[in-house]
Write a protein that holds these residues in place. Structure first.
Motif, mmCIF file in Angstrom:
data_model
loop_
_atom_site.group_PDB
_atom_site.id
_atom_site.type_symbol
_atom_site.label_atom_id
_atom_site.label_comp_id
_atom_site.label_asym_id
_atom_site.label_seq_id
_atom_site.Cartn_x
_atom_site.Cartn_y
_atom_site.Cartn_z
ATOM 1 N N GLN A 493 53.848 13.702 -28.378
ATOM 2 C CA GLN A 493 52.480 14.165 -28.161
ATOM 3 C C GLN A 493 51.666 13.862 -29.414
ATOM 4 N N LEU A 494 50.450 13.375 -29.202
ATOM 5 C CA LEU A 494 49.576 13.032 -30.325
ATOM 6 C C LEU A 494 48.213 13.690 -30.170
ATOM 7 N N HIS A 495 47.585 13.939 -31.302
ATOM 8 C CA HIS A 495 46.170 14.287 -31.331
ATOM 9 C C HIS A 495 45.441 13.140 -32.008
ATOM 10 N N LEU A 496 44.576 12.464 -31.260
ATOM 11 C CA LEU A 496 43.787 11.391 -31.841
ATOM 12 C C LEU A 496 42.568 11.973 -32.545
ATOM 13 N N VAL A 497 42.049 11.227 -33.510
ATOM 14 C CA VAL A 497 40.942 11.693 -34.334
ATOM 15 C C VAL A 497 39.761 10.745 -34.180
ATOM 16 N N ARG A 498 38.584 11.310 -33.993
ATOM 17 C CA ARG A 498 37.374 10.480 -33.955
ATOM 18 C C ARG A 498 36.619 10.628 -35.264
ATOM 19 N N GLY A 499 35.929 9.569 -35.642
ATOM 20 C CA GLY A 499 35.057 9.591 -36.804
ATOM 21 C C GLY A 499 33.612 9.655 -36.339
ATOM 22 N N VAL A 500 32.830 10.555 -36.916
ATOM 23 C CA VAL A 500 31.455 10.792 -36.468
ATOM 24 C C VAL A 500 30.539 10.853 -37.679
ATOM 25 N N ARG A 501 29.445 10.122 -37.641
ATOM 26 C CA ARG A 501 28.465 10.204 -38.721
ATOM 27 C C ARG A 501 27.766 11.560 -38.686
ATOM 28 N N THR A 502 27.407 12.066 -39.866
ATOM 29 C CA THR A 502 26.819 13.403 -39.966
ATOM 30 C C THR A 502 25.438 13.488 -39.315
ATOM 31 N N SER A 503 24.868 12.354 -38.968
ATOM 32 C CA SER A 503 23.581 12.354 -38.261
ATOM 33 C C SER A 503 23.733 12.712 -36.792
ATOM 34 N N VAL A 504 24.972 12.829 -36.343
ATOM 35 C CA VAL A 504 25.266 13.119 -34.933
ATOM 36 C C VAL A 504 25.775 14.549 -34.799
ATOM 37 N N ASP A 505 25.288 15.249 -33.779
ATOM 38 C CA ASP A 505 25.713 16.629 -33.566
ATOM 39 C C ASP A 505 25.808 16.911 -32.062
ATOM 40 N N GLY A 506 26.545 17.969 -31.721
ATOM 41 C CA GLY A 506 26.586 18.418 -30.330
ATOM 42 C C GLY A 506 27.755 17.901 -29.522
ATOM 43 N N ILE A 507 28.736 17.242 -30.156
ATOM 44 C CA ILE A 507 29.891 16.742 -29.402
ATOM 45 C C ILE A 507 30.658 17.919 -28.813
ATOM 46 N N LEU A 508 30.938 17.848 -27.536
ATOM 47 C CA LEU A 508 31.573 18.956 -26.836
ATOM 48 C C LEU A 508 33.091 18.933 -26.992
ATOM 49 N N ASN A 509 33.696 20.101 -26.936
ATOM 50 C CA ASN A 509 35.157 20.214 -26.928
ATOM 51 C C ASN A 509 35.624 20.026 -25.493
ATOM 52 N N ALA A 510 35.822 18.777 -25.116
ATOM 53 C CA ALA A 510 36.175 18.437 -23.741
ATOM 54 C C ALA A 510 37.411 17.554 -23.732
ATOM 55 N N ALA A 511 38.126 17.588 -22.620
ATOM 56 C CA ALA A 511 39.342 16.776 -22.497
ATOM 57 C C ALA A 511 39.025 15.287 -22.415
ATOM 58 N N ILE A 512 37.767 14.963 -22.185
ATOM 59 C CA ILE A 512 37.308 13.580 -22.025
ATOM 60 C C ILE A 512 36.167 13.344 -23.011
ATOM 61 N N PRO A 513 36.081 12.168 -23.657
ATOM 62 C CA PRO A 513 34.905 11.900 -24.499
ATOM 63 C C PRO A 513 33.664 11.681 -23.643
ATOM 64 N N VAL A 514 32.715 12.607 -23.742
ATOM 65 C CA VAL A 514 31.466 12.507 -22.973
ATOM 66 C C VAL A 514 30.298 12.501 -23.942
ATOM 67 N N TYR A 515 29.143 11.983 -23.491
ATOM 68 C CA TYR A 515 28.045 11.718 -24.413
ATOM 69 C C TYR A 515 26.753 12.423 -24.043
ATOM 70 N N TRP A 516 26.837 13.420 -23.165
ATOM 71 C CA TRP A 516 25.682 14.300 -23.013
ATOM 72 C C TRP A 516 25.799 15.415 -24.056
ATOM 73 N N ASN A 517 24.694 16.137 -24.260
ATOM 74 C CA ASN A 517 24.612 17.250 -25.220
ATOM 75 C C ASN A 517 24.563 16.778 -26.675
ATOM 76 N N ILE A 518 24.618 15.476 -26.910
ATOM 77 C CA ILE A 518 24.685 14.945 -28.270
ATOM 78 C C ILE A 518 23.289 14.612 -28.782
ATOM 79 N N THR A 519 23.026 15.020 -30.027
ATOM 80 C CA THR A 519 21.770 14.669 -30.678
ATOM 81 C C THR A 519 22.050 13.747 -31.861
ATOM 82 N N LYS A 520 21.048 12.968 -32.209
ATOM 83 C CA LYS A 520 21.160 12.056 -33.348
ATOM 84 C C LYS A 520 19.864 12.104 -34.140
ATOM 85 N N LYS A 521 19.996 12.369 -35.430
ATOM 86 C CA LYS A 521 18.816 12.432 -36.296
ATOM 87 C C LYS A 521 18.299 11.043 -36.603
#
Length: 521
Positions: A493-521
């Motif tokens: 079993q693995l936990h993969l890691v995503r890298g996110v720029r600090t200008s991005v916020d709102g990533i949801l804790n979901a079993a699937i990578p989804v792109y609603w709810n996300i803001t970008k400065k």
């Protein structure tokens, strides 16, 4: 004349200024996903890239929140009869497809019928369905032959294959023929004219999408598209992808290779975070209908060959990001059991190969190179299989090519295959009913097509059993049988890691990578 010329210049300047401001106001989220999108039908394939595309453009009747509870999504209200045989679902107001046509119950019926042809849990739902009909424009009625406790689990299924709702005219496409029209009713619209396989996929905000009033949670609640445009940039080289993230050319990098994590953690402009709390199960998937893995004894040898700790540590050295889990079910599953599990033993693996009558048929590995865990696990698997006495032909390719190739049932020498490594999300590996890898219903099973009547009878019994304690016992019996038949074998079993720029916020804790709810400065 002079004032006319000045006025014309002023109007022109104002127009240019407005156009420039409009261009600047458009918010673009750029993502490097784990692989390339080669097709767009989320029913005909279990490929996660296509599933992720589905979440961009489609909606679902129900969805899982971040606590894995099933919540209404396109459904406004629903009722269940006292005898648990009749389910009535009423759709929300103002649901519309991207072409402006209203979503109605006929679209739901057609979409569910097509999905039930392909999905494992959907197939079980179909087996107990007496009638699925559109009672009126907004009401869908499901009548069962017998009570079945997994209706909401099926309709809220989060991963492959997801019961997305599409227009009835598109859902009328036979379930063995890929659709080519991405029209849906979700928060984003695919710009098909800008889709360049091997390079870029583009989605724009659906201005007519009417979200739920509930707060966003996991895959449920309000799907608010807070950016105007999402671009998936396919960058197969890991170093190039890291460079693009650090330079701000992309905003999110899914699946950061572990070797690069220390450098990113020291970058003030980037945050690293686990993709989700469930993680994924790496699987050693064998083709059970072609040599050499049509031989059960050779599959049983693989059980002893796989040391989950060794596989995981070859990919990542941080114990927080992997787990040795002696079960077909995720360690976090209520149905976890280590019943019948065998410990790694290379000598025992060699002995079983020697006893199997193995004739030297090469093991053709579909080796996806651009996805970190599948690449590493494939390399380790090839080395160990040679060590236990198997001939190996590891064929390097990208993930999209692998997805197309694994559907072939031809012999390995005629374009088929023997083995591939994959990493299904934990949501697909939690219980016997929806388990992607344990399905053993022959031609209707996941790629590899294991065929075992006993496992299928037990899976049906599990789905029909209302008592949790008895379900736990059935899951244990399924594991004991699967240890013998080996439809596949877990490789960690693995936990993969995503890298996110600090200008991005709102990533949801979901079993699937989804792109609603996300803001970008």
């Amino acid at each position: 004349m002079r004032w006319t010329r000045k006025l014309a210049l002023a109007v022109c300047s104002a127009a240019l200024f407005a156009a420039a401001n409009a261009a600047q106001a458009e918010t673009v989220l750029r993502v490097r996903p784990f692989g390339d999108l080669k097709q767009i039908d989320p029913v005909i394939t279990s490929d996660y890239m296509v599933r992720n595309h589905g979440y961009m453009v489609y909606d679902t009747l129900f969805a899982l929140d971040e606590n894995l509870n099933v919540k209404p999504q396109m459904v406004d209200t629903f009722t269940v009869s006292d005898d648990k045989l009749t389910y009535r679902f009423v759709l929300r107001d103002k649901l519309a497809f991207h072409d402006g046509k209203a979503v109605n119950s006929a679209d739901v019926v057609a979409s569910l019928n097509r999905w039930m042809e392909r999905d494992g849990l959907g197939q079980q739902l179909k087996a107990v369905t007496a009638q699925l009909e559109a009672a009126d424009a907004k009401t869908v009625v499901l009548r069962l032959k017998q009570p079945w406790g997994l209706v909401f689990d099926a309709l809220g299924k989060p991963s492959s294959n997801v019961p997305f709702i599409m227009p009835a005219s598109i859902a009328a496409t036979p379930a063995n023929t890929a659709i080519t029209d991405p029209t849906g009713s979700g928060p984003f619209v695919m710009k098909r004219d800008e889709w360049v396989p091997g390079s870029k996929v583009v989605y724009v905000k659906n201005p007519n999408y009417v979200p739920r009033a509930d707060a966003a949670s996991g895959l449920a609640g309000a799907k608010l598209a807070k950016v105007d445009r999402v671009e998936w940039r396919y960058i197969p080289d890991a170093q190039a992808a890291i460079n693009a993230l650090r330079a701000g050319e992309i905003d999110i990098l899914e699946e950061v290779p572990p070797d690069f994590l220390p450098a990113l953690k020291n970058d003030a402009n980037i945050r690293t975070r686990a993709q989700d709390s469930l993680g994924m199960q790496m699987v050693f998937r064998m083709n059970t209908i072609q040599p050499p893995f049509d031989n059960p004894k050779i599959r049983q040898a693989i059980r002893y060959m796989i040391d989950q700790e060794a596989f995981a540590r070859a990919f990542v050295n941080d114990p927080a990001l992997y787990k040795d889990c002696p079960s077909f079910f995720m360690c976090s599953s209520p149905y976890f059991t280590d019943a019948g599990w065998v410990k790694p033993d290379i000598r025992k693996a060699k002995q079983l190969i020697a006893e199997s009558g193995y004739d030297g048929t090469p093991v053709v590995i579909l080796h996806a190179t651009e996805s970190g865990p599948t690449n590493t696990f494939s390399l380790v698997a090839a080395q160990l299989m040679r060590e236990i006495g198997l001939k190996v032909d590891a064929q390097a390719m990208d993930w999209g090519t692998l997805v197309g190739r694994r559907a072939s049932k031809e012999p390995a020498g005629k374009g088929g295959w023997s083995l591939f490594m994959s990493g299904p999300t934990g949501a697909d590996m939690m219980d016997p009913a929806g388990h992607l890898g344990l399905r053993s219903n022959c031609d209707r099973a996941w790629f590899g097509w294991p065929c075992d009547e006993e496992i299928e009878k037990l899976r049906t019994a599990f789905s029909n059993e209302p008592d949790h304690a008895k379900k736990v016992e059935i899951a244990k019996r399924i594991q004991l049988r699967a240890v013998e038949t080996v439809p596949y074998w877990p490789a960690a079993q693995l936990h993969l890691v995503r890298g996110v720029r600090t200008s991005v916020d709102g990533i949801l804790n979901a079993a699937i990578p989804v792109y609603w709810n996300i803001t970008k400065k």
